[in-house]
Structure formats: structure tokens, C-alpha cells
Design an enzyme around this catalytic site. Structure first.
Site, mmCIF file in Angstrom:
data_model
loop_
_atom_site.group_PDB
_atom_site.id
_atom_site.type_symbol
_atom_site.label_atom_id
_atom_site.label_comp_id
_atom_site.label_asym_id
_atom_site.label_seq_id
_atom_site.Cartn_x
_atom_site.Cartn_y
_atom_site.Cartn_z
ATOM 1 N N GLN A 62 -34.164 32.366 -44.365
ATOM 2 C CA GLN A 62 -34.255 31.531 -45.569
ATOM 3 C C GLN A 62 -33.839 30.098 -45.275
ATOM 4 O O GLN A 62 -34.666 29.257 -44.978
ATOM 5 C CB GLN A 62 -33.417 32.164 -46.679
ATOM 6 N N ASP A 63 -32.543 29.812 -45.362
ATOM 7 C CA ASP A 63 -32.051 28.505 -44.932
ATOM 8 C C ASP A 63 -30.783 28.727 -44.115
ATOM 9 O O ASP A 63 -30.261 29.834 -44.063
ATOM 10 C CB ASP A 63 -31.845 27.540 -46.115
ATOM 11 N N PRO A 64 -30.273 27.689 -43.433
ATOM 12 C CA PRO A 64 -29.150 27.892 -42.504
ATOM 13 C C PRO A 64 -27.863 28.339 -43.205
ATOM 14 O O PRO A 64 -27.700 28.176 -44.415
ATOM 15 C CB PRO A 64 -28.962 26.506 -41.871
#
Length: 219
Positions: A62-64
Site C-alpha cells: 500500500q504505502d510505506p
């Protein structure tokens, strides 16, 4: 034809596009005003470490990680000694498939070097603010990168973890690829479908069937 293609050539062409230049300008502002992860030097580490010619697998996250020191530019990977819950669950699932699995750290650099592209759909995040860099341009970059792969490769394994990973490929034709789609490894969703899926063995079984080197998940 394929031998002339590379992630470097993709990046060079992408960097000339208007959306990408706006994205870079926005990121300059963000890094100046806020704590943003990963470090700037690690932004494109996923395509720097993985060779397009030997690409085997794309794992989409998804995102970091949004806590200090965790994100290192590779989806799910970390340089910290304490494993984030999502990575801990991924390792649990690998151990389920391979009981002798015993990776001692969360650095997935050697997966990347074996041909595993560890791609977050959104490549940056503000500290303690998940999804804070949604819709600033990363989704376009990621979609273009995935399209570049599927137009020039066949039989690439796509491991989609979570709803956002599935959305990332919603309008992309993956018929010539091998797709595994499961729940995200976060504590909230791990048990929905990823747990006990044996997907890491299934991936290696597919590579073996295609007479390609299997991934050593221990590295």
C-alpha cells in the site's frame, strides 16, 4: 527487443512527463515541511535493486511504514531490528510453507536482487500519517510501471496483498501473468485469506514449473 528494456529506460521516459515533474515538486515541498519516509535517496530503491531482465515476481503493497526508521524504499522491508506487524505476519506465512525458514532481520534487499519487485502503490508517506501522500501522483507512476511490465513480460507472478493492491491493477490486463490475491498481512486482515494460504510455496512451485530459479526467502 526485451534485452533493450530496463527499469532505467522506464524511469527516464517517465521522468519527462508533466505529472511526474509535478509529483517531484510536491515531494520537495513535503520533505522540506514534514518528516517524510523513506529517505529521498531510497525513493526508487525497488527499481534500482531489481533487474528488469531477471524480474520474476511483483509484490504490491500500500504505502510505506510511517514510523521513523522503518521504511527503506522496498514494500514491507525494514532496516529496523523490531519487525513491523505486517512483515512479522509475512514471515509467519513463509514459515508455514517452509518450516526451516529463519530470516533474522526485516531487510528484504536480497529478495529484490533475486527478481522480486517490492512495490508500494504509493511510495512516500508523512510521519505517523498513513495515506497522507494518496493522490499526489504516485498511483499514476505505479500503474505506468505495472503496465510497462505486463506489456513486455509474460508469466510474471503478481502477489496482491490487500484491497489497495487489487485496486492498483484494476484496469490492467494480467491475463498473461500469474496472479495471487490475498488479504493484507496487517494484524487486522492477515487471517482473512493470507494466513495458511501457502502462497510462498505456490509461487516457487510456479517458478519451478516454468523452469526458473526459485526464490530463497531466507536470504
Amino acid at each position: 527487443m526485451e534485452s533493450k528494456l530496463s527499469f532505467e529506460s522506464f524511469f527516464y521516459n517517465e521522468s519527462k512527463k508533466a505529472y511526474f515533474q509535478k509529483l517531484m515538486e510536491k515531494l520537495d515541498e513535503e520533505y522540506e515541511k514534514y518528516q517524510v519516509f523513506p529517505n529521498k535517496k531510497d525513493l526508487f530503491r525497488a527499481i534500482e535493486l531489481t533487474n528488469f531482465a531477471t524480474l520474476k515476481i511483483v509484490i504490491i503493497g500500500q504505502d510505506p511504514y510511517h514510523r521513523k526508521g522503518q521504511a527503506d524504499g522496498l514494500a514491507f522491508s525494514t532496516r529496523t531490528k523490531i519487525l513491523p506487524p505486517s512483515l512479522r505476519n509475512l514471515f509467519l506465512e513463509i514459515k508455514n510453507a517452509y518450516p526451516n525458514f529463519s530470516k533474522e532481520n526485516g531487510n528484504l534487499e536480497n529478495w529484490a536482487k533475486q527478481g522480486v519487485l517490492l512495490l508500494n502503490h504509493v511510495l512516500t508517506v508523512r510521519k505517523s500519517s498513513p495515506n497522507s501522500h494518496k493522490n499526489i501522483g504516485w498511483e499514476v507512476f505505479s500503474s505506468n510501471l505495472i503496465n510497462f511490465i505486463v506489456k513486455n513480460k509474460v508469466d510474471i507472478v503478481f502477489l496482491l496483498l490487500g484491497k489497495k493492491a487489487k485496486l492498483a491493477v484494476k484496469n490492467i490486463n494480467l491475463e498473461k501473468q500469474k496472479v495471487f490475491a490475498y488479504s493484507h498481512p496487517s494484524p487486522f486482515s492477515f487471517a482473512k485469506s493470507l494466513k495458511n494460504s501457502m502462497v510462498f510455496r505456490k509461487i516457487n512451485d510456479f517458478l519451478k514449473e516454468k523452469k526458473r530459479l526459485e526464490i530463497n526467502w531466507n536470504l
